[in-house]
Design an enzyme around this catalytic site. Structure first.
Site, PDB file in Angstrom:
ATOM      1  N   CYS A  68       0.713  -1.358   0.152  1.00 50.01           N
ATOM      2  CA  CYS A  68       0.393  -0.158   0.153  1.00 50.01           C
ATOM      3  C   CYS A  68       0.944   1.241   0.137  1.00 50.01           C
ATOM      4  O   CYS A  68       2.277   1.184  -0.344  1.00 50.01           O
ATOM      5  CB  CYS A  68      -1.253  -0.620   1.203  1.00 50.01           C
ATOM      6  SG  CYS A  68      -0.107   0.339   2.712  1.00 50.01           S
ATOM      7  N   ARG A 107      -2.743  -0.165   5.431  1.00 52.15           N
ATOM      8  CA  ARG A 107      -3.719  -1.650   5.140  1.00 52.15           C
ATOM      9  C   ARG A 107      -2.802  -3.065   4.577  1.00 52.15           C
ATOM     10  O   ARG A 107      -3.401  -4.136   4.996  1.00 52.15           O
ATOM     11  CB  ARG A 107      -4.295  -0.639   3.066  1.00 52.15           C
ATOM     12  CG  ARG A 107      -5.340  -0.179   3.687  1.00 52.15           C
ATOM     13  CD  ARG A 107      -6.365   0.799   2.207  1.00 52.15           C
ATOM     14  NE  ARG A 107      -4.713   1.147   1.756  1.00 52.15           N
ATOM     15  CZ  ARG A 107      -4.500   2.007   0.624  1.00 52.15           C
ATOM     16  NH1 ARG A 107      -5.479   2.209  -0.717  1.00 52.15           N
ATOM     17  NH2 ARG A 107      -3.954   2.490   0.023  1.00 52.15           N
ATOM     18  N   ASP A 137      -8.328   3.779   1.516  1.00 57.86           N
ATOM     19  CA  ASP A 137      -7.113   3.689   2.730  1.00 57.86           C
ATOM     20  C   ASP A 137      -7.848   5.030   4.564  1.00 57.86           C
ATOM     21  O   ASP A 137      -8.148   5.451   4.224  1.00 57.86           O
ATOM     22  CB  ASP A 137      -6.579   4.953   2.313  1.00 57.86           C
ATOM     23  CG  ASP A 137      -4.924   4.895   2.739  1.00 57.86           C
ATOM     24  OD1 ASP A 137      -4.768   4.426   4.297  1.00 57.86           O
ATOM     25  OD2 ASP A 137      -4.111   5.609   2.140  1.00 57.86           O
TER      26      ASP A 137
END
Length: 153
Positions: A11, A17, A126
């Site tokens: 990520c 994440r 996100d």
């Protein structure tokens, strides 16, 4: 015993994440008795968070499900590690593009988006921006369950 399937989650910063996916997948595999059949890690496509621990929101979400992420700190994807992984899985389209660019392409078709394994083309939002760690956790779990099914685990 055959070698484990090597999976790298990516990520933007490697604090929300991708570490969430790393630890969720590891936990799911362990619970299924397949922990020795996967090797899992995570990395960032940016340098912004290097060395920082997992975001408190992610840590709390994992802890609420009995999953520890102790000791994890953000690291950046290296251009020379393409051959180290069987799958390189991004959380959104930008992660997939940036990972492939950083790795000099994706000649073996290893770079995918996590929710592909749950039958979706959506990005995983996100939580750094949304603040909704529950929605991210739910999507990560869906993707990881689908990934384990894809792998036959």
């Amino acid at each position: 015993m055959e070698r484990p399937v090597r999976i790298l989650f990516v990520c933007h910063g490697n604090i929300c994440r991708s570490p969430m996916a790393e630890f969720v997948l590891r936990d799911l595999a362990e619970r299924r008795g397949a922990g020795d059949r996967v090797a899992v890690a995570s990395a960032a496509t940016s340098s912004e968070e290097l060395g920082n621990p997992v975001h408190p929101g992610t840590r709390r979400m994992l802890e609420a499900h009995g999953i520890s992420c102790a000791g994890k700190t953000a690291r950046r994807l290296r251009s020379d590690e393409y051959d180290d992984w069987d799958l390189i899985i991004g959380m959104d389209d930008a992660n997939v593009r940036n990972a492939a660019r950083m790795l000099g392409g994706d000649p073996a078709g290893k770079v995918h988006k996590l929710l592909e394994y749950a039958g979706s083309t959506r990005d995983i939002a996100d939580p750094w921006y949304t603040g909704d760690f529950q929605a991210t956790y739910d999507d990560v779990c869906d993707g990881c369950v689908g990934l384990l099914a894809f792998l036959g685990l």
